[in-house]
Design a protein around this motif. Structure first.
Motif, mmCIF file in Angstrom:
data_model
loop_
_atom_site.group_PDB
_atom_site.id
_atom_site.type_symbol
_atom_site.label_atom_id
_atom_site.label_comp_id
_atom_site.label_asym_id
_atom_site.label_seq_id
_atom_site.Cartn_x
_atom_site.Cartn_y
_atom_site.Cartn_z
ATOM 1 N N UNK A 206 43.181 -15.415 -46.156
ATOM 2 C CA UNK A 206 42.734 -14.656 -47.583
ATOM 3 C C UNK A 206 43.716 -15.284 -48.521
ATOM 4 N N UNK A 207 42.437 -14.848 -49.794
ATOM 5 C CA UNK A 207 43.163 -15.789 -51.544
ATOM 6 C C UNK A 207 44.093 -13.889 -51.787
ATOM 7 N N UNK A 208 44.137 -13.973 -53.254
ATOM 8 C CA UNK A 208 45.243 -13.254 -53.794
ATOM 9 C C UNK A 208 44.435 -12.215 -54.434
ATOM 10 N N UNK A 209 42.977 -11.653 -54.246
ATOM 11 C CA UNK A 209 41.968 -11.030 -54.542
ATOM 12 C C UNK A 209 42.102 -10.263 -53.201
ATOM 13 N N UNK A 210 41.997 -11.099 -51.861
ATOM 14 C CA UNK A 210 41.602 -10.633 -50.873
ATOM 15 C C UNK A 210 42.943 -9.095 -50.275
ATOM 16 N N UNK A 211 42.281 -8.822 -49.742
ATOM 17 C CA UNK A 211 42.949 -7.399 -48.655
ATOM 18 C C UNK A 211 43.022 -7.985 -47.230
ATOM 19 N N UNK A 212 44.518 -7.761 -47.023
ATOM 20 C CA UNK A 212 45.338 -8.225 -45.234
ATOM 21 C C UNK A 212 46.000 -6.871 -44.491
ATOM 22 N N UNK A 213 44.819 -5.864 -43.333
ATOM 23 C CA UNK A 213 44.760 -4.949 -43.210
ATOM 24 C C UNK A 213 46.062 -4.897 -41.632
ATOM 25 N N UNK A 214 46.671 -4.300 -41.762
ATOM 26 C CA UNK A 214 47.557 -4.525 -41.438
ATOM 27 C C UNK A 214 48.141 -3.478 -40.167
ATOM 28 N N UNK A 215 49.038 -3.456 -38.613
ATOM 29 C CA UNK A 215 48.432 -2.379 -37.935
ATOM 30 C C UNK A 215 50.540 -2.106 -38.620
ATOM 31 N N UNK A 216 50.340 -0.599 -39.204
ATOM 32 C CA UNK A 216 52.137 -0.664 -39.003
ATOM 33 C C UNK A 216 52.949 -0.561 -38.088
ATOM 34 N N UNK A 217 52.272 -0.047 -36.639
ATOM 35 C CA UNK A 217 53.285 0.766 -35.757
ATOM 36 C C UNK A 217 53.609 -0.518 -35.310
ATOM 37 N N UNK A 218 53.009 -1.657 -35.359
ATOM 38 C CA UNK A 218 53.610 -2.818 -34.417
ATOM 39 C C UNK A 218 54.314 -3.550 -35.103
#
Length: 434
Positions: A206-218
Motif C-alpha cells: 500500500x502507498x501513503x494514500x492507502x489504508x491498512x486494516x489490522x486486527x488489534x487483538x492479534x
C-alpha cells in the motif's frame, strides 16, 4: 469488462488470429462459459485446450491458446495462465475506484463477502466469487469486474513468500485487510511468524494514500503497522478503532452487537452464524469505513451479507436436529471457532464430525490433539474421519461417519468440519437428504 480481442492480444503480448470481436468476461470452465466471454484453457491435471470446441459451442466469442489455433477468434500466447494474469493487470489499470485486498489465516472469504455487502450498500461493488484467491482467481476477479462497478473486493491467499506481493502487483489494492494470523499452511511456511511475514506483504504494497486494516487483538497482525506507509485503521472486540459491544447470539447462532467506529455507532444483526463472525464483521466494517461508507449503510450491508457455501451453514433437519455445515476448509483457529459455535447450540447431544486439518507440517499431530482436547472440554462427542490425531479411533470415510452418528434426532446438533480435501461435505449432504 468489455474488450476487443485485439486489445486482449496487446495486453497479454499475444497474437490475434481471426476476426477482431468483442469479449465480455473471462471463463476457465467450458461448462459455465457464457455468451460472449473469452475462454482461457488452463493446463493443469486436464488440458483446457481439449475443451475449446465446447466453449465455442456454448457461446464463447474468442479464446486464448498456447496450442495451434483451431478457428474462430483466438489469441495465441506462450502460456495461458500467465496471459490471464497480464489481462487482469491491464483491466486493473483501467479501474479508478477503490480496491480492497483481504488476506489472513482465517476468515478471508467471509470478510470478503461481508465487505462486499457493506460497501455494496453504498455503491455498486464487485467481489471475488467463492474463494478465488490465487494466481488464477485474483486476475479472474479483476477481468470479470462489471463496467458499472465502483469498488472491487479481492481475496488474496498465500502459497509462499512473495506470493501476495505478486498478487498485489496485479490488483494494486488501495485498502489492505489482514484478518488474523495462525497455524495455517505451516507445512509451507514453517512457523506462524513466517505466515505473518507473508501475510504482511499486503500492507507493504500500500502507498501513503492507502489504508491498512489490522486486527488489534492479534499482536502479529497489529505489528504490521510498522511495515506500511499507509494510514492504519484497527479493529477488535474491545480494542481498536472499530469495535463491538454488547455481543449476543440468538437461538440460530446469529450474532447481535453494537458497532462502534470513529464515525459513529449502529446496531448490527448478522445473518452469518457463529460468534467468531463478529470479528469478520468488524474487519469488513473497517474496510467499508476506509472507502467512505457511512456507519448506517455498513450496518445494513453487514446484516444482509450472505456467505459463500459451506461456511457456518446452520439448518434444522427434518428430524429437528441442527446441522452446522462448515466443511469448506479448516485450520486450528477456525476449527476451535466451529467447536465453540456447536457448544452454543441448545441441544443435549453435540457431535463434531472432524476430518484432517491439512498443510500443518510438523505441527499436525499436536494441533489435532489440541482440538480433540478442546472438544472434550466442551463436552462434544467427536467422530474423526481418516485420522486418529483427535484422540479417538477414526472411521474410514464420510459414509462410515454417517453410520457412526446413528440416529440424529431433535436433541442432536452436528458440526461437520475439515480441510476441503477431506470431502466431508458429503456427510452434510447425506444428513440433509436423510
Amino acid at each position: 469488462m468489455r474488450l476487443l480481442a485485439s486489445e486482449v492480444a496487446l495486453a497479454v503480448g499475444g497474437r490475434l488470429v481471426g476476426p477482431d470481436v468483442a469479449v465480455s468476461g473471462v471463463s476457465i470452465d467450458s461448462r459455465t462459459v457464457a455468451q460472449g466471454e473469452l475462454f482461457v484453457p488452463v493446463v493443469a491435471e486436464r488440458d483446457g485446450h481439449d475443451f475449446i470446441d465446447d466453449a465455442l459451442a456454448a457461446g464463447a466469442a474468442a479464446y486464448l491458446t498456447s496450442a495451434p489455433p483451431r478457428g474462430a477468434t483466438a489469441v495465441a500466447v506462450a502460456d495461458t495462465a500467465a496471459a490471464v494474469a497480464e489481462l487482469g493487470r491491464h483491466v486493473r489499470s483501467r479501474f479508478d475506484g477503490p480496491v480492497v485486498g483481504i488476506t489472513g489465516s482465517v476468515g478471508k472469504t467471509s470478510v470478503k463477502d461481508m465487505a462486499a455487502a457493506a460497501i455494496g450498500a453504498d455503491r455498486p461493488t464487485h467481489a471475488s466469487p467463492m474463494s478465488f484467491n490465487n494466481e488464477l482467481g485474483v486476475p479472474l476477479t479483476l477481468v470479470n469486474c462489471p463496467e458499472s462497478a465502483e469498488a472491487v473486493v479481492v481475496e488474496m491467499g498465500a502459497r509462499g513468500k512473495g506470493h501476495i506481493t505478486w498478487l498485489c502487483s496485479l490488483g494494486r489494492p488501495t485498502v489492505g485487510v489482514v484478518t488474523a494470523v495462525g497455524a495455517a499452511h505451516t507445512e509451507l511456511f514453517g512457523t506462524v511468524e513466517a505466515v505473518a511475514e507473508a501475510k504482511g506483504e499486503l500492507v507493504e504494497s500500500l502507498g501513503p494514500s492507502g489504508v491498512a486494516v489490522l486486527n488489534a487483538d492479534q499482536p502479529l497482525v497489529s505489528a504490521m503497522a510498522g511495515r506500511t506507509q499507509a494510514k492504519v485503521l484497527t479493529f477488535g472486540r474491545s480494542t481498536g478503532d472499530v469495535r463491538a459491544s454488547g455481543v449476543s447470539l440468538d437461538v440460530g447462532l446469529c450474532p447481535r452487537f453494537r458497532l462502534e467506529t470513529p464515525n459513529g455507532q449502529a446496531e448490527v444483526a448478522l445473518a452469518a452464524r457463529g460468534e467468531h463472525m463478529v470479528d469478520n464483521a468488524l474487519a469488513a466494517a473497517a474496510a467499508a469505513l476506509a472507502v467512505g461508507v457511512g456507519v448506517d449503510e455498513i450496518a445494513a450491508g453487514l446484516g444482509s451479507a450472505k456467505l459463500s457455501p459451506w461456511r457456518m451453514e446452520v439448518t434444522e433437519l427434518a428430524s429437528g436436529a441442527v446441522l452446522i455445515n462448515d466443511a469448506y476448509n479448516a485450520n486450528p483457529m477456525s476449527m476451535a471457532a466451529g467447536l465453540r459455535s456447536l457448544a452454543a447450540v441448545d441441544r443435549s447431544r453435540r457431535v463434531a464430525v472432524l476430518g484432517i486439518m491439512a498443510e500443518l507440517g510438523d505441527r499436525a499431530a499436536a494441533e489435532h490433539a489440541a482440538i480433540g482436547a478442546l472438544a472434550r472440554e466442551l463436552s462434544i462427542e467427536v467422530i474423526p474421519v481418516a485420522t486418529g490425531d483427535y484422540g479417538r479411533p477414526p472411521v474410514a470415510d464420510a459414509a462410515a461417519a454417517v453410520a457412526a452418528l446413528g440416529p440424529v434426532d431433535a436433541d442432536t446438533a452436528v458440526l461437520v468440519k475439515a480441510s476441503r480435501a477431506a470431502g466431508l461435505d458429503a456427510v452434510a449432504t447425506a444428513l440433509s437428504e436423510s
